[in-house]
Write an enzyme that holds these catalytic residues in place. Structure first.
Site, PDB file in Angstrom:
ATOM      1  N   ASP A 190      -6.213  -1.321  -4.707  1.00 42.99           N
ATOM      2  CA  ASP A 190      -5.279  -0.349  -4.144  1.00 42.99           C
ATOM      3  C   ASP A 190      -5.216   0.905  -5.032  1.00 42.99           C
ATOM      4  O   ASP A 190      -5.632   0.880  -6.191  1.00 42.99           O
ATOM      5  CB  ASP A 190      -3.882  -0.967  -4.030  1.00 42.99           C
TER       6      ASP A 190
HETATM    7  N1  URA Z   1      -4.376  -7.490  -4.233  1.00 40.78           N
HETATM    8  C1  URA Z   1      -3.571  -6.452  -3.968  1.00 40.78           C
HETATM    9  O1  URA Z   1      -2.505  -6.633  -3.368  1.00 40.78           O
HETATM   10  N2  URA Z   1      -3.936  -5.228  -4.356  1.00 40.78           N
HETATM   11  C2  URA Z   1      -5.061  -4.981  -5.047  1.00 40.78           C
HETATM   12  O2  URA Z   1      -5.346  -3.835  -5.408  1.00 40.78           O
HETATM   13  C3  URA Z   1      -5.899  -6.068  -5.341  1.00 40.78           C
HETATM   14  C4  URA Z   1      -5.545  -7.312  -4.913  1.00 40.78           C
END
Ligand code: URA
Length: 261
Positions: free
Chosen positions: A104
């Site tokens: 993310d």
């Molecule tokens: N899980 C998430 O919620 N976000 C990420 O960036 C990676 C794994």
């Protein structure tokens, strides 16, 4: 390897552009024009590929590990927001590299990038159980043994209307009252945040420590990118059942164990 994959690994365009070019007769192999993008090319045919009148220079696969900083998208281009593209050396851009899975925008840590499409596909497939480990800062009450047990058993996520997602067992280790380490073997969208939300601990910070055994050395700062070592590449391939031969063919070990070297 498929003809369209070889061309896309060599930076000849997007998969769909390449397919169109192949169908339009822009590619020949062994002196014959090929119109089928899915044609399987053997190692000894690589040198005979002609793309738009020039011999194709087939680059070896590229495998990179970025320490993804905060506030950038796991994408190679975006009209509004910064992307991980700015951390890829200029001479490696245009060679078909893409991120292996996604982190993310605010998630930091290990992000692999490669133009080895088969490896990329397998590393992100739930079938191969590639471990991913995250250090999480969360809010809410401290994680207790019942949370650890719940994750260890695997549970059903039902945070999306009409969707029930059965999760594989995951290892949750509390560090202190606001931090824990979670290791999962799948890679569903926003999985870590959704799992922590399901036990009432919203994620505040998220850092990936490990992807399939690949970790950040202490000297690799946010924004630093490095080539994977041959041992790391071999270990990733082995984890998902691929044997790579120097001619550029990925072989599937699960189909033919005698190919092991
Ligand atoms: N899980 C998430 O919620 N976000 C990420 O960036 C990676 C794994």
């Amino acid at each position: 390897m498929r003809l369209d994959r070889i061309l896309s690994n060599s930076g000849c365009g997007t998969r769909s552009q390449i397919r169109d070019l192949i169908r339009a007769g822009a590619v020949s192999v062994d002196g014959r024009v090929i119109n089928d993008p899915s044609l399987h090319i053997t190692a000894d045919q690589f040198e005979s590929i002609i793309f738009r009148g020039s011999r194709l220079f087939y680059s070896q696969f590229i495998y990179l590990c970025l320490n993804k900083p905060d506030a950038c998208l796991t994408a190679l281009q975006d009209s509004r927001l910064p992307t991980v593209r700015q951390y890829i050396p200029e001479n490696l851009c245009g060679k078909g590299i893409s991120p292996v899975g996604r982190l993310d925008y605010h998630t930091t840590g290990v992000l692999l990038l490669t133009n080895d499409g088969e490896l990329n596909h397998r590393l992100t497939s739930p079938k191969y159980h590639i471990p991913k480990s995250y250090t999480i800062g969360y809010s809410g009450p401290p994680i207790d043994q019942s949370d650890v047990d719940c994750f260890a058993e695997g549970f059903v996520l039902s945070d999306r209307p009409g969707e029930e997602t059965s999760l594989a067992p995951a290892k949750l280790i509390p560090i202190d009252d606001q931090h824990c380490v979670l290791t999962i073997i799948e890679g569903r969208t926003h999985q870590v945040k959704r799992m922590l939300a399901a036990i009432g601990r919203p994620v505040q910070t998220l850092h990936r420590n490990e992807f399939g055994g690949i970790v950040l050395p202490p000297t690799q700062m946010p924004g630093d990118i490095r080539d994977l070592s041959s041992e790391e590449i071999q270990s990733l391939r082995t984890s998902c059942g691929i044997h790579y031969d120097p001619g550029g063919n990925n072989k599937d070990l699960s189909q033919n164990e005698t190919d092991l070297v």
